[in-house]
Scaffold this motif. Structure first.
Motif, PDB file in Angstrom:
ATOM      1  N   GLU A  69       0.824  -1.208   0.000  1.00  0.00           N
ATOM      2  CA  GLU A  69       0.000   0.000   0.000  1.00  0.00           C
ATOM      3  C   GLU A  69       0.859   1.259   0.000  1.00  0.00           C
ATOM      4  OE1 GLU A  69      -2.964  -0.020  -0.675  1.00  0.00           O
ATOM      5  OE2 GLU A  69      -3.800  -1.941  -0.047  1.00  0.00           O
ATOM      6  N   LEU A  70       1.998   1.213   0.670  1.00  0.00           N
ATOM      7  CA  LEU A  70       2.879   2.382   0.678  1.00  0.00           C
ATOM      8  C   LEU A  70       3.430   2.644  -0.722  1.00  0.00           C
ATOM      9  CD1 LEU A  70       4.128   4.552   2.489  1.00  0.00           C
ATOM     10  CD2 LEU A  70       6.068   3.018   2.870  1.00  0.00           C
ATOM     11  N   GLN A  71       3.799   1.567  -1.420  1.00  0.00           N
ATOM     12  CA  GLN A  71       4.281   1.726  -2.800  1.00  0.00           C
ATOM     13  C   GLN A  71       3.178   2.283  -3.699  1.00  0.00           C
ATOM     14  OE1 GLN A  71       6.229  -1.678  -4.533  1.00  0.00           O
ATOM     15  NE2 GLN A  71       6.071  -0.885  -6.607  1.00  0.00           N
ATOM     16  N   SER A  72       1.954   1.789  -3.508  1.00  0.00           N
ATOM     17  CA  SER A  72       0.827   2.270  -4.296  1.00  0.00           C
ATOM     18  C   SER A  72       0.553   3.750  -4.018  1.00  0.00           C
ATOM     19  CB  SER A  72      -0.416   1.430  -3.983  1.00  0.00           C
ATOM     20  OG  SER A  72      -1.537   1.886  -4.722  1.00  0.00           O
ATOM     21  N   PHE A  73       0.700   4.137  -2.746  1.00  0.00           N
ATOM     22  CA  PHE A  73       0.493   5.530  -2.351  1.00  0.00           C
ATOM     23  C   PHE A  73       1.464   6.448  -3.098  1.00  0.00           C
ATOM     24  CE2 PHE A  73       1.850   8.933   0.692  1.00  0.00           C
ATOM     25  CZ  PHE A  73       0.682   9.690   0.667  1.00  0.00           C
ATOM     26  N   PHE A  74       2.732   6.053  -3.128  1.00  0.00           N
ATOM     27  CA  PHE A  74       3.730   6.872  -3.801  1.00  0.00           C
ATOM     28  C   PHE A  74       3.591   6.845  -5.319  1.00  0.00           C
ATOM     29  CE2 PHE A  74       6.042   6.854   0.255  1.00  0.00           C
ATOM     30  CZ  PHE A  74       6.552   8.154   0.266  1.00  0.00           C
ATOM     31  N   MET A  75       3.574   5.626  -5.895  1.00  0.00           N
ATOM     32  CA  MET A  75       3.640   5.488  -7.352  1.00  0.00           C
ATOM     33  C   MET A  75       2.318   5.783  -8.061  1.00  0.00           C
ATOM     34  SD  MET A  75       6.743   4.965  -7.501  1.00  0.00           S
ATOM     35  CE  MET A  75       8.161   4.184  -6.751  1.00  0.00           C
ATOM     36  N   ASP A  76       1.218   5.308  -7.486  1.00  0.00           N
ATOM     37  CA  ASP A  76      -0.076   5.485  -8.156  1.00  0.00           C
ATOM     38  C   ASP A  76      -0.762   6.792  -7.753  1.00  0.00           C
ATOM     39  OD1 ASP A  76       0.255   3.025  -9.400  1.00  0.00           O
ATOM     40  OD2 ASP A  76      -0.712   1.930  -7.772  1.00  0.00           O
ATOM     41  N   LEU A 125      11.944   3.211  -0.784  1.00  0.00           N
ATOM     42  CA  LEU A 125      11.928   4.590  -0.304  1.00  0.00           C
ATOM     43  C   LEU A 125      13.179   5.358  -0.729  1.00  0.00           C
ATOM     44  CD1 LEU A 125      10.495   3.928   3.248  1.00  0.00           C
ATOM     45  CD2 LEU A 125       9.360   5.181   1.395  1.00  0.00           C
ATOM     46  N   LYS A 126      14.317   4.679  -0.674  1.00  0.00           N
ATOM     47  CA  LYS A 126      15.554   5.339  -1.076  1.00  0.00           C
ATOM     48  C   LYS A 126      15.586   5.690  -2.548  1.00  0.00           C
ATOM     49  CE  LYS A 126      18.696   3.552   2.472  1.00  0.00           C
ATOM     50  NZ  LYS A 126      19.907   2.728   2.722  1.00  0.00           N
ATOM     51  N   SER A 127      14.872   4.858  -3.375  1.00  0.00           N
ATOM     52  CA  SER A 127      14.910   5.065  -4.825  1.00  0.00           C
ATOM     53  C   SER A 127      14.036   6.221  -5.278  1.00  0.00           C
ATOM     54  CB  SER A 127      14.474   3.783  -5.555  1.00  0.00           C
ATOM     55  OG  SER A 127      13.084   3.551  -5.368  1.00  0.00           O
ATOM     56  N   ILE A 128      13.137   6.655  -4.382  1.00  0.00           N
ATOM     57  CA  ILE A 128      12.214   7.726  -4.765  1.00  0.00           C
ATOM     58  C   ILE A 128      12.935   9.058  -4.686  1.00  0.00           C
ATOM     59  CG2 ILE A 128      10.072   8.912  -4.165  1.00  0.00           C
ATOM     60  CD1 ILE A 128       9.110   6.229  -3.009  1.00  0.00           C
ATOM     61  N   CYS A 129      12.889   9.811  -5.752  1.00  0.00           N
ATOM     62  CA  CYS A 129      13.456  11.160  -5.786  1.00  0.00           C
ATOM     63  C   CYS A 129      14.934  11.178  -5.441  1.00  0.00           C
ATOM     64  CB  CYS A 129      12.709  12.083  -4.842  1.00  0.00           C
ATOM     65  SG  CYS A 129      11.005  12.238  -5.195  1.00  0.00           S
ATOM     66  N   LYS A 130      15.723  10.325  -6.082  1.00  0.00           N
ATOM     67  CA  LYS A 130      17.157  10.374  -5.833  1.00  0.00           C
ATOM     68  C   LYS A 130      17.716  11.700  -6.301  1.00  0.00           C
ATOM     69  CE  LYS A 130      18.513   5.535  -5.659  1.00  0.00           C
ATOM     70  NZ  LYS A 130      19.332   4.473  -6.251  1.00  0.00           N
ATOM     71  N   ILE A 156       1.860  11.601   7.005  1.00  0.00           N
ATOM     72  CA  ILE A 156       1.238  10.374   7.507  1.00  0.00           C
ATOM     73  C   ILE A 156      -0.282  10.445   7.377  1.00  0.00           C
ATOM     74  CG2 ILE A 156       0.816   9.025   9.606  1.00  0.00           C
ATOM     75  CD1 ILE A 156       3.725   9.711  10.415  1.00  0.00           C
ATOM     76  N   ARG A 157      -0.842  11.596   7.695  1.00  0.00           N
ATOM     77  CA  ARG A 157      -2.290  11.783   7.532  1.00  0.00           C
ATOM     78  C   ARG A 157      -2.709  11.564   6.077  1.00  0.00           C
ATOM     79  NH1 ARG A 157      -4.018  17.428  10.382  1.00  0.00           N
ATOM     80  NH2 ARG A 157      -4.294  16.743  12.536  1.00  0.00           N
ATOM     81  N   SER A 158      -1.923  12.086   5.150  1.00  0.00           N
ATOM     82  CA  SER A 158      -2.238  11.948   3.730  1.00  0.00           C
ATOM     83  C   SER A 158      -2.286  10.483   3.327  1.00  0.00           C
ATOM     84  CB  SER A 158      -1.192  12.685   2.895  1.00  0.00           C
ATOM     85  OG  SER A 158      -1.496  12.605   1.519  1.00  0.00           O
ATOM     86  N   PHE A 159      -1.350   9.672   3.837  1.00  0.00           N
ATOM     87  CA  PHE A 159      -1.307   8.235   3.528  1.00  0.00           C
ATOM     88  C   PHE A 159      -2.544   7.528   4.066  1.00  0.00           C
ATOM     89  CE2 PHE A 159       0.247   3.924   4.967  1.00  0.00           C
ATOM     90  CZ  PHE A 159       0.163   3.336   3.708  1.00  0.00           C
ATOM     91  N   PHE A 160      -2.940   7.845   5.291  1.00  0.00           N
ATOM     92  CA  PHE A 160      -4.086   7.144   5.875  1.00  0.00           C
ATOM     93  C   PHE A 160      -5.424   7.653   5.328  1.00  0.00           C
ATOM     94  CE2 PHE A 160      -0.743   5.790   8.772  1.00  0.00           C
ATOM     95  CZ  PHE A 160      -1.022   4.432   8.836  1.00  0.00           C
ATOM     96  N   LYS A 161      -5.474   8.839   4.817  1.00  0.00           N
ATOM     97  CA  LYS A 161      -6.661   9.290   4.091  1.00  0.00           C
ATOM     98  C   LYS A 161      -6.789   8.501   2.793  1.00  0.00           C
ATOM     99  CE  LYS A 161      -6.939  13.977   5.943  1.00  0.00           C
ATOM    100  NZ  LYS A 161      -6.780  15.434   5.657  1.00  0.00           N
TER     101      LYS A 161
END
Length: 342
Positions: A10-17, A337-342, A90-95
């Protein structure tokens, strides 16, 4: 109805999608959110003995997030502002999770209702004109590094740019014909044009010529870069500023604060424009504020201007004002997480 306890998925989906594809969030927002969840994984591993590959939604509840917030402030020495920015991510992720898995709505809502922490309303930090001048005078512009630093800090001040706006500049961002302007991309990728003074443009042209940035093919090269030809970083620029500020402090400790961040140059430019009588509407446009109410903080903070206005009022009725007394071990999740926005 979809249910999920796969935190990593779900965290990956939150970032990528969601953030990238649906919201089109800026790289700065994505980077800040990435850093927040990297810190959360660090907290869970160090304080809760839960390695990143073991994290599930059963691990993360309201009490854990509150404890994480306190850890940020107590052990990482985060300011209240930074702590609140982490909570906003964190709020944005749980929304987002409310729509992904409504069966656990109560858990998501309990986290989303964690209140922001109130902090002290501090004074607005800015430098006097003399302080800015003293810092810039410490730079030896006869060397390549010195010329770069002088041009960079002068432009940071003259344009009132945010630090990331300065970092993202390219030679094509500068219009070399009159009227001289620099094109800045601010929050939400909003573009604005800021006028440049003749002396600033002269320094910029000298720097660009010395570093070969005025030739065809260099238009998209970073305007300010390091030894490896990469654009500078926020900490790198902060280091440069504090280097010269330390030198200036020796000469005049009374006007050079102990701590100077790159953002102080932006505040200083705004205050100096205000003190010179420039309308708040124009200052708002230069700074790239959405609302004039944001810009009004400078008017409220300018005690000198208030004092002068009072003095004039007293003088007009023949009253002399009395003197005022002085006073962040799942390799996959962690690597994601490290690969995002290098």
């Amino acid at each position: 109805m979809k249910t999920s306890n796969d935190f990593a998925y779900e965290l990956q989906s939150f970032f990528m999608d969601y953030l990238v594809r649906e919201r089109g969030s800026s790289v700065h927002t994505i980077r800040a959110y990435r850093d927040t969840f990297t810190l959360l994984l660090d907290y869970l591993e160090s304080k809760c003995q839960v390695s990143p590959d073991q994290v599930t939604f059963d691990t993360v509840d309201r009490s854990v997030i509150i404890a994480f917030q306190n850890w940020l402030q107590d052990e990482h020495q985060n300011s209240v502002c930074t702590r609140n920015q982490r909570l906003a991510a964190i709020r944005s992720f749980f929304k987002f999770m409310m729509y992904e898995d409504p069966t656990r709505m109560n858990q998501w809502k309990s986290i989303c209702t964690i209140p922001m922490k109130k902090g002290p309303t501090g004074t607005l930090n800015y430098l006097t004109v003399e302080a800015v001048k003293t810092i810039l005078e410490q730079i030896d512009a006869s060397t390549n590094a010195g010329l770069r630093n002088l041009t960079m800090l002068s432009l940071l001040y003259n344009s009132g740019a945010r630090i990331q706006e300065l970092i993202d500049l390219r030679p094509l961002s500068i219009r070399k014909e009159k009227p001289f302007v620099v094109e800045l991309f601010g929050k939400g990728s909003k573009k604005r044009l800021v006028p440049l003074e003749d002396a600033m443009m002269e320094l910029l042209l000298k720097y660009m010529k010395r570093f070969g940035l005025d030739v065809h093919g260099k238009e998209t090269h970073p305007l300010f870069y390091n030894t490896w030809g990469e654009k500078l970083t926020n900490p790198g620029i902060a280091y440069v500023i504090n280097k010269y500020a330390s030198m200036a402090r020796i000469l005049n400790p009374d006007i050079i604060p102990k701590k100077i961040s790159p953002h102080v140059f932006r505040h200083s430019r705004a205050m100096h424009l205000l003190q010179a009588g420039v309308n708040l509407v124009y200052i708002r446009d230069i700074l790239g504020h959405v609302s004039i109410q944001t810009t009004e903080i400078y008017a409220r903070a300018d005690s000198k201007q208030k004092r002068e206005a009072l003095e004039k009022a007293y003088e007009s009725v023949g009253i002399t004002e009395p003197d005022v007394k002085q006073w962040e071990r799942n390799p996959k999740l962690r690597e994601l997480l490290k690969s995002i926005c290098k």
